[in-house]
Design a protein around this motif. Structure first.
Motif, PDB file in Angstrom:
ATOM      1  N   SER A   1       1.009  -1.223   0.047  1.00 29.27           N
ATOM      2  CA  SER A   1       0.073   0.024  -0.142  1.00 29.27           C
ATOM      3  C   SER A   1       0.715   1.243   0.044  1.00 29.27           C
ATOM      4  N   VAL A   2       2.066   1.382   0.795  1.00 32.71           N
ATOM      5  CA  VAL A   2       3.001   2.321   0.948  1.00 32.71           C
ATOM      6  C   VAL A   2       4.018   2.036   0.479  1.00 32.71           C
ATOM      7  N   SER A   3       4.752   2.434  -0.702  1.00 36.30           N
ATOM      8  CA  SER A   3       6.141   2.080  -1.085  1.00 36.30           C
ATOM      9  C   SER A   3       7.006   3.121  -1.116  1.00 36.30           C
ATOM     10  N   VAL A   4       6.537   4.590  -0.735  1.00 33.48           N
ATOM     11  CA  VAL A   4       7.582   5.589  -0.665  1.00 33.48           C
ATOM     12  C   VAL A   4       7.261   6.472   0.550  1.00 33.48           C
ATOM     13  N   TYR A   5       8.367   6.777   1.272  1.00 34.03           N
ATOM     14  CA  TYR A   5       8.141   7.375   2.560  1.00 34.03           C
ATOM     15  C   TYR A   5       8.675   8.887   2.473  1.00 34.03           C
ATOM     16  N   PRO A   6       7.993   9.866   2.406  1.00 28.49           N
ATOM     17  CA  PRO A   6       8.783  11.084   2.209  1.00 28.49           C
ATOM     18  C   PRO A   6       9.291  11.610   3.528  1.00 28.49           C
ATOM     19  N   PRO A   7      10.323  12.690   3.435  1.00 29.02           N
ATOM     20  CA  PRO A   7      10.922  13.003   4.481  1.00 29.02           C
ATOM     21  C   PRO A   7      10.162  13.675   5.588  1.00 29.02           C
ATOM     22  N   ILE A   8      10.692  13.416   6.666  1.00 29.38           N
ATOM     23  CA  ILE A   8       9.915  14.022   8.112  1.00 29.38           C
ATOM     24  C   ILE A   8      10.887  15.013   8.453  1.00 29.38           C
ATOM     25  N   PRO A   9      11.020  16.189   8.276  1.00 27.33           N
ATOM     26  CA  PRO A   9      11.855  17.180   9.138  1.00 27.33           C
ATOM     27  C   PRO A   9      12.166  16.754  10.332  1.00 27.33           C
ATOM     28  N   GLY A  10      13.659  16.899  10.802  1.00 26.12           N
ATOM     29  CA  GLY A  10      14.058  16.445  12.084  1.00 26.12           C
ATOM     30  C   GLY A  10      14.139  15.120  12.412  1.00 26.12           C
ATOM     31  N   GLU A  11      13.444  14.189  11.793  1.00 27.64           N
ATOM     32  CA  GLU A  11      13.445  12.849  12.269  1.00 27.64           C
ATOM     33  C   GLU A  11      14.092  11.859  10.951  1.00 27.64           C
ATOM     34  N   SER A  12      13.670  11.979   9.766  1.00 22.43           N
ATOM     35  CA  SER A  12      14.053  11.154   8.583  1.00 22.43           C
ATOM     36  C   SER A  12      14.115  12.214   7.316  1.00 22.43           C
ATOM     37  N   PRO A  13      15.232  13.131   7.145  1.00 20.52           N
ATOM     38  CA  PRO A  13      15.399  14.008   6.241  1.00 20.52           C
ATOM     39  C   PRO A  13      15.721  13.513   4.806  1.00 20.52           C
ATOM     40  N   TYR A  14      15.100  12.508   4.715  1.00 24.29           N
ATOM     41  CA  TYR A  14      15.306  11.800   3.219  1.00 24.29           C
ATOM     42  C   TYR A  14      14.022  11.039   2.856  1.00 24.29           C
ATOM     43  N   THR A  15      14.013  10.643   1.558  1.00 25.42           N
ATOM     44  CA  THR A  15      12.870   9.831   1.017  1.00 25.42           C
ATOM     45  C   THR A  15      13.552   8.457   0.674  1.00 25.42           C
ATOM     46  N   LEU A  16      12.568   7.564   1.139  1.00 29.45           N
ATOM     47  CA  LEU A  16      12.913   6.302   1.021  1.00 29.45           C
ATOM     48  C   LEU A  16      11.781   5.643   0.174  1.00 29.45           C
ATOM     49  N   ALA A  17      12.227   4.990  -0.750  1.00 33.52           N
ATOM     50  CA  ALA A  17      11.356   4.166  -1.844  1.00 33.52           C
ATOM     51  C   ALA A  17      11.468   2.699  -1.691  1.00 33.52           C
ATOM     52  N   PHE A  18      10.490   1.784  -2.107  1.00 35.64           N
ATOM     53  CA  PHE A  18      10.944   0.458  -2.074  1.00 35.64           C
ATOM     54  C   PHE A  18      10.648  -0.109  -3.448  1.00 35.64           C
ATOM     55  N   ILE A  19      11.357  -0.921  -4.034  1.00 32.17           N
ATOM     56  CA  ILE A  19      10.868  -1.403  -5.139  1.00 32.17           C
ATOM     57  C   ILE A  19      11.071  -3.139  -5.012  1.00 32.17           C
ATOM     58  N   GLU A  20       9.994  -3.797  -4.953  1.00 30.89           N
ATOM     59  CA  GLU A  20      10.362  -5.179  -4.556  1.00 30.89           C
ATOM     60  C   GLU A  20      10.203  -6.174  -5.906  1.00 30.89           C
ATOM     61  N   PHE A  21      10.737  -7.262  -5.721  1.00 31.52           N
ATOM     62  CA  PHE A  21      10.902  -8.098  -6.861  1.00 31.52           C
ATOM     63  C   PHE A  21      10.579  -9.625  -6.265  1.00 31.52           C
ATOM     64  N   ASP A  22       9.584 -10.491  -6.903  1.00 32.97           N
ATOM     65  CA  ASP A  22       9.478 -11.700  -6.543  1.00 32.97           C
ATOM     66  C   ASP A  22      10.415 -12.714  -6.608  1.00 32.97           C
ATOM     67  N   ASP A  23      10.044 -14.048  -6.384  1.00 31.91           N
ATOM     68  CA  ASP A  23      11.181 -15.055  -6.216  1.00 31.91           C
ATOM     69  C   ASP A  23      11.436 -15.474  -7.853  1.00 31.91           C
TER      70      ASP A  23
END
Lengths: 494, 110
Positions: free
Chosen positions: A24-46
């Motif tokens: 449902s959520v694969s991108v986590y935008p920056p949170i000032p003071g806590e996580s000053p970066y964007t984190l994105a996930f891309i997943e692949f199956d087996d």
């Protein structure tokens, strides 16, 4: 029997679910003071398929959004995890990667930072003992999943990050352990295609540089569990093609394989882990009667299995550089990283065979202590040594230059050519006659005088190709015309 | 000929026409090939190379064939190169000669 059933039951119940962890959520935008970066996930199956292609689209959108915030500049770090990890919050690599991004963001000024975490089923079970037995199974997955989807994702990440030669954004890709194998397998073939295309374009237009269209600033395989057979073919291509890869006036790696001296897993356990699968494969003996004619094969390695049982960075014959420790920086501080009041400087290994842009080396345990502990500021600092700096021009691949020559060398080279064409013509036109056979014998004799012997001289077509290969040596070393001319019975006028 | 292996190399564009011709001939002899394209480098100074670089493509000759010497000729203007009947054009392109851009025709004797 009951015990076996119990183990089977346990293993089934303790299986890591075969699903996407970031549906449902694969991108986590920056949170000032806590996580000053964007984190994105891309997943692949087996099987290597996207769990959900929209994860890629969202990741690319997050890179574009970050670039907009950074006035066209962004730092994108893509990480491919290894064995016993995945994209869930239970994976230590997810949190290690977050710490890494936080540190980079803290030092990047106003340039936004985006991390892209490439998830795959590196963990199949959570049962401690069974986890260790999954080496072969997860290695096969790491071999299997680098297909069209992951290659597409990696290239789109690189292209979105660096749009054109003047783009100052930074793009770094890191694969750890089996993730190093995933990254290497996913990129190698496309990189070969990229180089071939550029070379073709270069030959047609006469452009001076064979310029790679900025695929990335750095591609790293750290503590990679890939056998050296993976990298050796690409390494051989770069070696045979005399490719160079530079940023400004500085040599930089196109691929970097780097392993800790404290990584006992790839140094000692990997050969044991790979040994059972080696038995099922046909490994060749390298029977090279003329090593000079095969620049893609390092000398002194008689058997292919040597490469299969060791990683590229752990294979001394493939190592291109070494890192030495000093109390002060090298002549060129750009080659050194300061870690705990000591300088770790990178320099070409003495008498190396591997002088290609595929760099391979080992690093001190003070930088990375073991196989798994890679998210460390010490390692980050060392990696910065390999990055092009802002002042440097875009990277390019170059061809060797024709060296300066004397009139005597030119004259001898023409005589060598004349002799070569006479021998070839006699052979082609009179194969079944004495004249052709005499030409073949003479060509073999010449090669013998040039220290070429053995089974490769049995095939007449090989003989004349080998002769051409020997003559080719004069391009890189014009002084060799004398030796070749003497072997051919040509006298120098001087 | 076109299916034969090719080799790419660079030559110093600050050199004289004669020196470049010699280097092309040496490259031909080394690669057992004939120069099939020669042109000035696009862009600025390539890193760690020359101030002015010319790029050459050598195409290997068939087995048993001679490597014909290459000759260079500076041609003024944009008109025809006017080669003799026994001169086989290899390329007609802009090339650095002593650092200046010139139109140069390269040909092999037939």
């Amino acid at each position: 029997m009951r015990n076996v059933l119990l183990i089977l039951l346990l293993s089934l119940t303790a299986c890591v679910p075969n699903r996407s962890f970031r549906q449902s959520v694969s991108v986590y935008p920056p949170i000032p003071g806590e996580s000053p970066y964007t984190l994105a996930f891309i997943e692949f199956d087996d099987m290597g398929e996207f769990w959900d292609r929209t994860q890629l689209n969202r990741a690319l959108q997050s890179i574009n959004d970050a670039k907009a915030r950074g006035n066209g500049q962004v730092i994108v770090v893509t990480f491919v995890h290894g064995w016993k990890n995945n994209a869930s919050d239970d994976s230590g690599n997810v949190w290690g990667f977050r710490d890494e991004l936080k540190d980079i963001a803290g030092r990047s000024g106003n340039i936004p930072v985006v991390g892209v975490y490439i998830g795959w089923r590196g963990a199949a079970t959570n049962v401690p003992f069974l986890k260790e037995l999954s080496f072969g199974n997860r290695r096969n997955a790491a071999i299997r999943i680098p297909g069209a989807n992951i290659t597409e994702a990696l290239h789109k990440i690189m292209r979105t990050t660096k749009q054109g030669e003047n783009d100052r954004s930074k793009c770094v890709l890191i694969g750890h352990s089996f993730g190093g194998m995933v990254l290497e397998r996913a990129l190698t073939q496309s990189m070969v295609s990229l180089i071939n295309d550029e070379e073709e374009k270069n030959g047609k237009t006469g452009a001076s540089r064979i310029s790679i269209p900025s695929p990335a600033d750095l591609i790293v395989f750290v503590n990679s569990a890939a056998p050296a057979t993976e990298g050796k073919q690409f390494l051989g291509m770069l070696k045979a093609g005399h490719y160079y890869y530079r940023s400004g006036t500085r040599d930089v790696p196109f691929f970097l394989a780097i392993t800790s001296k404290g990584d006992t897993a790839t140094e000692f356990l990997m050969p044991i882990g790979h040994f059972p699968s080696k038995i099922t494969k046909a490994m060749r003996q390298y029977d090279l009667c003329d090593p000079d004619a095969h620049p893609e094969f390092p000398p002194g390695i008689p058997n292919q299995s040597t490469y299969y049982l060791h990683s590229t960075a752990n294979s001394p014959v493939l190592q291109s550089h070494e890192i030495f420790v000093s109390d002060r920086p090298d002549d060129d501080p750009a080659n050194c990283a300061e870690v705990h009041q000591k300088w770790y400087c990178v320099r070409p290994k003495a008498n190396r065979w591997n002088d290609t842009p595929y760099w391979a080396m080992r690093m001190q345990a003070e930088i990375v202590p073991d196989h798994g502990t890679i998210f460390r500021p010490e390692f980050r600092r060392l990696l910065e040594v390999f990055l092009p700096t802002r002042d440097e021009t875009p990277r390019t691949l170059e061809r060797v230059a024709i060296p300066n020559i004397t009139s005597s060398q030119l004259d001898l080279s023409s005589k060598i050519q004349k002799k070569r064409s006479e021998l070839e013509a006699s052979w082609v036109r009179h194969k079944n006659e004495k004249e052709g056979q005499d030409a073949l014998k003479e060509a073999r004799d010449i090669l013998g005088k040039l220290n070429v012997s053995g089974t490769c001289l049995a095939n007449p077509d090989n003989v004349f190709q080998l002769l051409r290969n020997k003559i080719k040596d004069i391009v890189s070393d014009p002084s060799k015309v004398v030796q070749i001319a003497e072997a051919m019975g040509i006298k120098s006028d001087q | 000929m076109s299916a034969n292996p090719t080799h790419l190399a660079a030559i110093d564009g600050d050199a004289t026409l004669q020196v470049q011709e010699d280097k092309l001939n040496f490259g031909q002899n080394g690669f057992t090939a004939e120069a099939t394209s020669y042109a000035k480098a696009a862009g600025g100074k390539p890193p760690n190379q020359f101030n002015h670089t010319n790029n050459v493509t050598f195409t290997e000759v068939d087995i048993g064939a001679d490597v014909r010497p290459i000759h260079l000729k500076v041609v003024e203007g944009t008109g025809a190169a006017n080669l003799a009947d026994d001169q086989d054009e290899a390329f007609d392109s802009e090339v650095y000669i002593e650092g200046a851009v010139k139109r140069v025709v390269g040909y092999h004797e037939k």
